[in-house]
Write a protein that holds these residues in place. Sequence first.
Motif, PDB file in Angstrom:
ATOM      1  N   ASN A   1      48.297   3.797  36.882  1.00 16.09           N
ATOM      2  CA  ASN A   1      47.156   3.324  36.111  1.00 16.09           C
ATOM      3  C   ASN A   1      46.762   4.339  35.030  1.00 16.09           C
ATOM      4  OD1 ASN A   1      44.849   1.611  35.532  1.00 16.09           O
ATOM      5  ND2 ASN A   1      43.599   3.108  36.618  1.00 16.09           N
ATOM      6  N   VAL A   2      46.762   5.611  35.395  1.00 17.51           N
ATOM      7  CA  VAL A   2      46.389   6.678  34.467  1.00 17.51           C
ATOM      8  C   VAL A   2      47.403   6.791  33.328  1.00 17.51           C
ATOM      9  CG1 VAL A   2      46.155   9.192  34.251  1.00 17.51           C
ATOM     10  CG2 VAL A   2      45.050   7.989  36.150  1.00 17.51           C
ATOM     11  N   ILE A   3      48.683   6.730  33.666  1.00 12.79           N
ATOM     12  CA  ILE A   3      49.734   6.859  32.645  1.00 12.79           C
ATOM     13  C   ILE A   3      49.697   5.682  31.674  1.00 12.79           C
ATOM     14  CG2 ILE A   3      52.253   6.799  32.311  1.00 12.79           C
ATOM     15  CD1 ILE A   3      52.497   8.497  34.860  1.00 12.79           C
ATOM     16  N   GLU A   4      49.420   4.493  32.204  1.00 13.07           N
ATOM     17  CA  GLU A   4      49.383   3.302  31.340  1.00 13.07           C
ATOM     18  C   GLU A   4      48.139   3.263  30.454  1.00 13.07           C
ATOM     19  OE1 GLU A   4      49.725  -0.001  33.983  1.00 13.07           O
ATOM     20  OE2 GLU A   4      51.901   0.203  34.221  1.00 13.07           O
TER      21      GLU A   4
ATOM     22  N   PRO B   1      45.688   6.115  29.453  1.00 14.78           N
ATOM     23  CA  PRO B   1      45.107   7.467  29.443  1.00 14.78           C
ATOM     24  C   PRO B   1      43.767   7.545  28.724  1.00 14.78           C
ATOM     25  CG  PRO B   1      46.956   7.321  27.916  1.00 14.78           C
ATOM     26  CD  PRO B   1      46.963   6.056  28.711  1.00 14.78           C
ATOM     27  N   SER B   2      43.624   6.823  27.615  1.00 16.88           N
ATOM     28  CA  SER B   2      42.370   6.873  26.865  1.00 16.88           C
ATOM     29  C   SER B   2      41.225   6.295  27.676  1.00 16.88           C
ATOM     30  CB  SER B   2      42.514   6.105  25.546  1.00 16.88           C
ATOM     31  OG  SER B   2      41.309   6.125  24.811  1.00 16.88           O
ATOM     32  N   GLU B   3      41.477   5.148  28.318  1.00 13.73           N
ATOM     33  CA  GLU B   3      40.453   4.532  29.151  1.00 13.73           C
ATOM     34  C   GLU B   3      40.102   5.430  30.336  1.00 13.73           C
ATOM     35  OE1 GLU B   3      43.100   3.054  27.968  1.00 13.73           O
ATOM     36  OE2 GLU B   3      42.714   0.965  27.389  1.00 13.73           O
ATOM     37  N   THR B   4      41.112   6.121  30.867  1.00 13.71           N
ATOM     38  CA  THR B   4      40.887   6.996  32.013  1.00 13.71           C
ATOM     39  C   THR B   4      39.880   8.088  31.688  1.00 13.71           C
ATOM     40  OG1 THR B   4      43.094   6.594  32.937  1.00 13.71           O
ATOM     41  CG2 THR B   4      41.978   8.624  33.611  1.00 13.71           C
ATOM     42  N   ILE B   5      40.128   8.816  30.614  1.00 11.92           N
ATOM     43  CA  ILE B   5      39.237   9.935  30.283  1.00 11.92           C
ATOM     44  C   ILE B   5      37.875   9.434  29.822  1.00 11.92           C
ATOM     45  CG2 ILE B   5      39.997  10.243  27.869  1.00 11.92           C
ATOM     46  CD1 ILE B   5      39.929  13.310  28.493  1.00 11.92           C
ATOM     47  N   ASN B   6      37.858   8.364  29.034  1.00 14.89           N
ATOM     48  CA  ASN B   6      36.581   7.827  28.550  1.00 14.89           C
ATOM     49  C   ASN B   6      35.727   7.272  29.693  1.00 14.89           C
ATOM     50  OD1 ASN B   6      37.144   8.437  25.885  1.00 14.89           O
ATOM     51  ND2 ASN B   6      38.003   6.427  25.426  1.00 14.89           N
ATOM     52  N   ASP B   7      36.349   6.463  30.539  1.00 16.09           N
ATOM     53  CA  ASP B   7      35.597   5.825  31.620  1.00 16.09           C
ATOM     54  C   ASP B   7      35.118   6.839  32.656  1.00 16.09           C
ATOM     55  OD1 ASP B   7      36.035   3.478  30.335  1.00 16.09           O
ATOM     56  OD2 ASP B   7      37.349   2.591  31.847  1.00 16.09           O
ATOM     57  N   ASN B   8      35.991   7.795  33.028  1.00 11.96           N
ATOM     58  CA  ASN B   8      35.586   8.769  34.043  1.00 11.96           C
ATOM     59  C   ASN B   8      34.411   9.622  33.583  1.00 11.96           C
ATOM     60  OD1 ASN B   8      37.527   7.773  35.716  1.00 11.96           O
ATOM     61  ND2 ASN B   8      38.893   9.534  35.599  1.00 11.96           N
ATOM     62  N   LEU B   9      34.418   9.998  32.320  1.00  7.78           N
ATOM     63  CA  LEU B   9      33.313  10.805  31.806  1.00  7.78           C
ATOM     64  C   LEU B   9      32.042   9.969  31.628  1.00  7.78           C
ATOM     65  CD1 LEU B   9      35.156  13.110  29.243  1.00  7.78           C
ATOM     66  CD2 LEU B   9      34.326  13.686  31.528  1.00  7.78           C
ATOM     67  N   SER B  10      32.183   8.759  31.110  1.00  9.55           N
ATOM     68  CA  SER B  10      30.991   7.926  30.905  1.00  9.55           C
ATOM     69  C   SER B  10      30.370   7.524  32.232  1.00  9.55           C
ATOM     70  CB  SER B  10      31.327   6.683  30.070  1.00  9.55           C
ATOM     71  OG  SER B  10      32.250   5.838  30.726  1.00  9.55           O
TER      72      SER B  10
END
Length: 316
Positions: free
Chosen positions: A84-87, A89-98
């Motif tokens: 999921n993270v590899i597919e 990556p942008s959503e991963t960092i944005n969503d986890n921080l938000s």
Amino acid sequence: MDKIVITGAAGFIGYHLVKKIINKRFKFILIDNFYRGKKDKLFNDIIKNKRIKFLNQNLTRPFELKDKNIKYIFHLAARIGVKNVIEKPSETINDNLSMLINTVNAVKKNNKKVKIIFFSTSEIYSPLIANKTAKFPLKENVNFTINNQIQARDSYYISKLVGEKIVELSGFDFINLRPHNVYGPRMGFSHVIPELINKFKGQERKVKIFSPTHKRAFCYVDDAINQMVKLAFNKKANNFAFNIGNNEEEIKIIDLANKIKTLVKSKKKIIRGKNTPGSPIRRVPDMQRTKKLIKKFKFINLDQGLKNYLNWSLKK
């Protein structure tokens, strides 16, 4: 009555955490939107408790918790899973921080004294391991780095590393927890142990093992939860980071595969595959800081933990 907020409550660790602390003298606000968490019978049964309030909330959007008696926030909600993270990556960092920022902001207006227990990750040690500057076992008080050349998988650990700093600067008391390879009943299937079990029970005649010589130290979920809970309610743990794990058993992935092959009584041939990009060659935590506060430690060994997980999976 004082309240505890748990985000990502329907997830693997979230559920086990709720089950462990449900009898403490608190009311609970459980938050999940079932993006990855499971709305299964186990979770549905637990939220019937009269002291639990469940919110189906998307944490990537700002929200407010008007309760004035919140004393603890266990923040587990995150985008996870290597694939999921590899597919994404942008959503991963944005969503986890938000999700983290929105959760902290949700309680700030009405609660001035809250303790945040942030669930980070052992992945934050990855650049140190890749650059061969890490010393094993991995201690908490190292200077972390982010490589110039990053890859999609790095979005997850970067979100957690920055998340630790957000918590540290929040003005609240905090604990940063860094779980190391936790496994057990109800875990997702995109992890090495359930993946290997599924491969040995599948139709293929051969099983390819990737990163076969990479080493891991696995920790059974009950042991991990015991550590997390004892640290969370210990004032001496405030404002520190702690490794969560079991450093008494370290095993190569190829040897783990052979253990699982024996357990499931498979006759399939094991083939060594290539190393997975971004996979650390070794991951084992230094547990001295954690043990100093918890003191009494008794781990479920890997053989018994694998049997427990396999028995649970067969009953599903």
